[in-house]
Write a protein that holds these residues in place. Sequence first.
Motif, PDB file in Angstrom:
ATOM      1  N   TRP A 319      28.621  61.138   4.597  1.00 35.40           N
ATOM      2  CA  TRP A 319      29.839  60.353   4.380  1.00 35.40           C
ATOM      3  C   TRP A 319      30.905  61.091   3.570  1.00 35.40           C
ATOM      4  CZ3 TRP A 319      32.781  57.111   6.512  1.00 35.40           C
ATOM      5  CH2 TRP A 319      33.701  56.331   5.806  1.00 35.40           C
ATOM      6  N   PHE A 324      34.782  60.222   8.754  1.00 33.63           N
ATOM      7  CA  PHE A 324      34.650  59.874  10.179  1.00 33.63           C
ATOM      8  C   PHE A 324      34.703  61.111  11.096  1.00 33.63           C
ATOM      9  CE2 PHE A 324      36.373  55.961   8.253  1.00 33.63           C
ATOM     10  CZ  PHE A 324      35.462  55.028   8.724  1.00 33.63           C
ATOM     11  N   ASP A 349      26.346  59.441   8.793  1.00 32.45           N
ATOM     12  CA  ASP A 349      26.935  58.162   8.376  1.00 32.45           C
ATOM     13  C   ASP A 349      27.886  57.648   9.451  1.00 32.45           C
ATOM     14  OD1 ASP A 349      28.485  56.217   6.439  1.00 32.45           O
ATOM     15  OD2 ASP A 349      26.811  56.959   5.253  1.00 32.45           O
ATOM     16  N   ASP A 350      28.787  56.800   9.061  1.00 42.80           N
ATOM     17  CA  ASP A 350      29.745  56.111   9.934  1.00 42.80           C
ATOM     18  C   ASP A 350      30.543  57.103  10.803  1.00 42.80           C
ATOM     19  OD1 ASP A 350      31.339  54.163  10.976  1.00 42.80           O
ATOM     20  OD2 ASP A 350      32.175  53.508   9.060  1.00 42.80           O
ATOM     21  N   ARG A 356      35.343  55.224  16.871  1.00 44.80           N
ATOM     22  CA  ARG A 356      35.391  54.930  15.444  1.00 44.80           C
ATOM     23  C   ARG A 356      35.958  56.141  14.691  1.00 44.80           C
ATOM     24  NH1 ARG A 356      34.688  50.487  11.839  1.00 44.80           N
ATOM     25  NH2 ARG A 356      33.453  51.159  10.027  1.00 44.80           N
ATOM     26  N   TRP A 394      23.469  55.873  10.387  1.00 43.81           N
ATOM     27  CA  TRP A 394      24.152  54.711   9.775  1.00 43.81           C
ATOM     28  C   TRP A 394      24.417  53.649  10.829  1.00 43.81           C
ATOM     29  CZ3 TRP A 394      28.799  52.226  10.691  1.00 43.81           C
ATOM     30  CH2 TRP A 394      29.388  51.497   9.645  1.00 43.81           C
ATOM     31  N   ARG A 426      37.839  44.587   6.176  1.00 40.67           N
ATOM     32  CA  ARG A 426      38.022  46.039   6.111  1.00 40.67           C
ATOM     33  C   ARG A 426      38.744  46.573   7.355  1.00 40.67           C
ATOM     34  NH1 ARG A 426      33.298  50.698   6.083  1.00 40.67           N
ATOM     35  NH2 ARG A 426      34.633  52.335   5.266  1.00 40.67           N
ATOM     36  N   LYS A 462      20.483  53.833   7.576  1.00 33.02           N
ATOM     37  CA  LYS A 462      21.319  53.284   6.502  1.00 33.02           C
ATOM     38  C   LYS A 462      21.978  52.041   7.073  1.00 33.02           C
ATOM     39  CE  LYS A 462      25.350  54.337   3.592  1.00 33.02           C
ATOM     40  NZ  LYS A 462      26.219  55.398   3.055  1.00 33.02           N
ATOM     41  N   ASP A 464      24.346  49.067   6.694  1.00 35.74           N
ATOM     42  CA  ASP A 464      25.503  48.744   5.851  1.00 35.74           C
ATOM     43  C   ASP A 464      26.018  47.341   6.163  1.00 35.74           C
ATOM     44  OD1 ASP A 464      27.489  49.214   3.981  1.00 35.74           O
ATOM     45  OD2 ASP A 464      28.028  51.169   4.811  1.00 35.74           O
ATOM     46  N   ASN A 466      29.870  45.605   5.239  1.00 38.70           N
ATOM     47  CA  ASN A 466      31.087  45.864   4.454  1.00 38.70           C
ATOM     48  C   ASN A 466      32.121  44.757   4.463  1.00 38.70           C
ATOM     49  OD1 ASN A 466      30.569  48.515   3.362  1.00 38.70           O
ATOM     50  ND2 ASN A 466      30.580  49.242   5.475  1.00 38.70           N
ATOM     51  N   CYS A 512      22.678  49.019   2.200  1.00 36.43           N
ATOM     52  CA  CYS A 512      23.973  49.381   1.625  1.00 36.43           C
ATOM     53  C   CYS A 512      24.903  48.227   1.934  1.00 36.43           C
ATOM     54  CB  CYS A 512      24.468  50.676   2.268  1.00 36.43           C
ATOM     55  SG  CYS A 512      26.107  51.180   1.718  1.00 36.43           S
ATOM     56  N   SER A 514      28.914  47.990   1.126  1.00 30.55           N
ATOM     57  CA  SER A 514      30.079  48.521   0.404  1.00 30.55           C
ATOM     58  C   SER A 514      29.609  49.119  -0.917  1.00 30.55           C
ATOM     59  CB  SER A 514      31.108  47.427   0.137  1.00 30.55           C
ATOM     60  OG  SER A 514      31.353  46.671   1.288  1.00 30.55           O
ATOM     61  N   GLY A 515      28.616  49.974  -0.858  1.00 32.10           N
ATOM     62  CA  GLY A 515      27.979  50.482  -2.071  1.00 32.10           C
ATOM     63  C   GLY A 515      26.834  49.566  -2.450  1.00 32.10           C
ATOM     64  N   TRP A 531      21.714  51.602  -1.758  1.00 31.15           N
ATOM     65  CA  TRP A 531      22.769  52.510  -2.210  1.00 31.15           C
ATOM     66  C   TRP A 531      23.385  51.873  -3.441  1.00 31.15           C
ATOM     67  CZ3 TRP A 531      24.059  57.066  -2.831  1.00 31.15           C
ATOM     68  CH2 TRP A 531      25.364  57.549  -2.818  1.00 31.15           C
ATOM     69  N   ASP A 534      29.414  53.081  -4.157  1.00 27.77           N
ATOM     70  CA  ASP A 534      30.258  54.089  -3.510  1.00 27.77           C
ATOM     71  C   ASP A 534      30.873  55.021  -4.548  1.00 27.77           C
ATOM     72  OD1 ASP A 534      29.772  53.352  -0.940  1.00 27.77           O
ATOM     73  OD2 ASP A 534      31.569  52.132  -0.704  1.00 27.77           O
TER      74      ASP A 534
HETATM   75  C1  GLA Z   1      30.494  51.769   3.026  1.00 27.59           C
HETATM   76  C2  GLA Z   1      29.331  52.485   2.386  1.00 27.59           C
HETATM   77  C3  GLA Z   1      29.588  53.967   2.376  1.00 27.59           C
HETATM   78  C4  GLA Z   1      29.815  54.464   3.790  1.00 27.59           C
HETATM   79  C5  GLA Z   1      30.938  53.683   4.426  1.00 27.59           C
HETATM   80  C6  GLA Z   1      31.059  54.024   5.890  1.00 27.59           C
HETATM   81  O1  GLA Z   1      31.630  51.857   2.239  1.00 27.59           O
HETATM   82  O2  GLA Z   1      29.106  51.994   1.103  1.00 27.59           O
HETATM   83  O3  GLA Z   1      28.514  54.652   1.792  1.00 27.59           O
HETATM   84  O4  GLA Z   1      28.640  54.344   4.529  1.00 27.59           O
HETATM   85  O5  GLA Z   1      30.739  52.282   4.321  1.00 27.59           O
HETATM   86  O6  GLA Z   1      32.097  53.357   6.495  1.00 27.59           O
END
Ligand code: GLA
Length: 734
Positions: A319, A324, A349-350, A356, A394, A426, A462, A464, A466, A512, A514-515, A531, A534
């Motif tokens: 990340w 991205f 990750d994302d 995306r 992710w 988001r 992972k 997530d 968010n 996870c 958003s952290g 996690w 962030d």
């Molecule tokens: C959240 C997670 C980050 C990362 C982003 C990806 O913010 O906490 O670690 O994975 O999403 O978009």
Amino acid sequence: MKKLLALTAISLPALIAGASQRLVPVSTFNTQIIIGVDSAAAPSLVYYGPAVRGDLRQAALAALQGERQAAYPVYGNYPEGESALSVTMPDGNMTLDLIPAGEPKTECDHNGNSLTTIPLADRHYPVSVTLNYLAYPKEDVIETWADITNNGKKPVTMTRFESGTLPFRSDNAWMTSLYGTWANEGRVNNERLTPGMKVIQNKDGVRNSHTSHAEVFLSLDGKPAETSGRVIGAALLYGGNYRLRTVTDDHGGHRFFAGIHPDESAWKLMPGETFSTPRLALTYSANGMGEASRNFHRWGRNYHLAHGTEVNPILLNSWEGVYFNIDEPKMAAMMQDIADMGGELFVMDDGWFGRRDDDSSSLGDWEVDTRKLPHGIKGLTDEARRRGVKFGIWVEPEMTNSNSRLYREHPDWVIKAANRDIVEGRGGTQLVLDLSNPKVQDFIVNMVDTLLTNNPEIAYVKWDANAPVMQHGSQYLPADRQSELSIRFHRGLTSVMERIRAAHPDVAIQACASGGGRANYGILDNFDEFWVSDNTDAFQRLGAQWGLSYFFPAMAMGSHISAVPNHTTFRIVPLKFRCDVAMTGRLGMEIQPRDMSAQERDFCKGAIGAYKGFRDVVQLGDLYRLVSPFDNRGAVSLMYVSPDKQKGVFYWFRTNNDYSAPLASRPAMQGLDPEASYKVTEVNRIDLTPLPYEGEVFTGRFLMDNGLEMRTSHDLEWGKKTDYCSRVLLLEKQ
Ligand code: GLA
């Protein structure tokens, strides 16, 4: 939730304590709850404290006369008091009157854990409640919850259904809780309990641990301390909206309540239906918060974390390295880099699916973006295998974007109130899927199952989440069940996770949100770790990880070395300090290694190698917190000791370089074997000269009586010195 195995009834160890009261003990090795059960009245919680040796009646007799504290107060007679359960009967009666409805029972499983059940029923109406107390003797933790059953022919409505309550007495009680926000998780708040009510709550809907946490310590002997004083620890195992309350009277009487948040959550209990509240875990220590934390850590590892008794791998997450901008060459290079540094896992990750390129689209469209990854996930797992690391990926399965094919095809799958416009989060487009809908649950299970089945080499996910629930409304639930959305969302999520876990038991999964939005034992049963934040700034992480360590073990805390200036705080922390902080948790990296110098990569390689040598101590050992970042003592210090006391790892971080500031430069150690001798070796050393005690041997007793004086700045060439200093000392029994 790990189930009790093969229960066998054991003889009920209850005593008659007076004319009619029977005392039912719920025991761990060192602690005990005693419930007083009368044949004609609601049961009372007579005692919670160190195990009573000898006659249990001592506990009942010592309690103040007339001070009968309901074990599970209901809304009934004397409605001015707070209650844990409130039910409206079909005829509109809003009161309950519970009395025992059978024998309390205790059953034991082969781990030695025992479940005590106390059956209750309303005197008049066909509503029954079973109180459950599940004791983990070795961990000194007791979980309690209630099962509420409608035995009638018509639905009843529950407007409050808390998990448990705990009366306690203290003229100087304090509560320790965690608060925060995105990028500032795990802050510690200590406050004295004064007359009135204190409420800790979270109504995010999804990410329930960014702000207020569902765990507290209640210190009964004044200000909370690490090694002294009576402490009750309480953790609510619920990932949804929750509420904790402490009610304090004017005579040092307190009552703690914890449960699902009742706001806008009335539940229609159908004939024959049983509603089980989430569990509330309690621990007790007469020796301060440190011991209470270690109890929670052992219990968490043994019973509430997936694979909690095996160490977690050292990983590189993409990340903060590439965000991205994913493509095959970059992923392959990162795999090679983490392999070269001795890491074991690479996590993409994302950014790998749909279209995306930023956070405004594609959640729900879980097909590989072949522009970025022409050889698909298989190409990546092949590459990872060739480079000698495992592969992780992710996903954010509970969400979609209004800009996605999924939303265009299933607009009725998102959380949305009738006759209202959608509220987007988001990226200006994110929406929460309605997990109360079984079709949505199936879609998610199917998506994750297909991904893992088609790519059996995916070793880590992972997971997530968010966005909060941004509007109250289900397009699936009928009109008279809209108030059940929040609870049904979380039941849906649990069911999804259990189905995925059943099909893929070996995959590691990180929570996870958003952290650090999902540091909660209600969700962690199906996850290996979370996690933390962030915010990967090492300095900030000292506080966040300290706070979270009150309740969660180090193995569960993803703790990564990241770039400088840090991407959230823009602070420039030297690499050694970043590595040392990351090594206090589950070590990983969150950086583009190609942006590091060869020297920096070498340093990380050394740190990873050293960590491998003692990671079992950090991840599976006992934590001792020595100097708190919240006490402004110019330093932070903590240590881990292996359960057999063969090895310890001591950490010290200078956090204030002001010459006039106090400096805790010689914290006494804890947890060692006083009779044993330990050799001291500095890890991640950068100083030109070794510490005076490098390689020397000290008795555990000396280290615990005196500590070792820290050299408080690094001995480096002029020009290389910074205002940071940290030490990691390995202690090995000789
Ligand atoms: C959240 C997670 C980050 C990362 C982003 C990806 O913010 O906490 O670690 O994975 O999403 O978009």
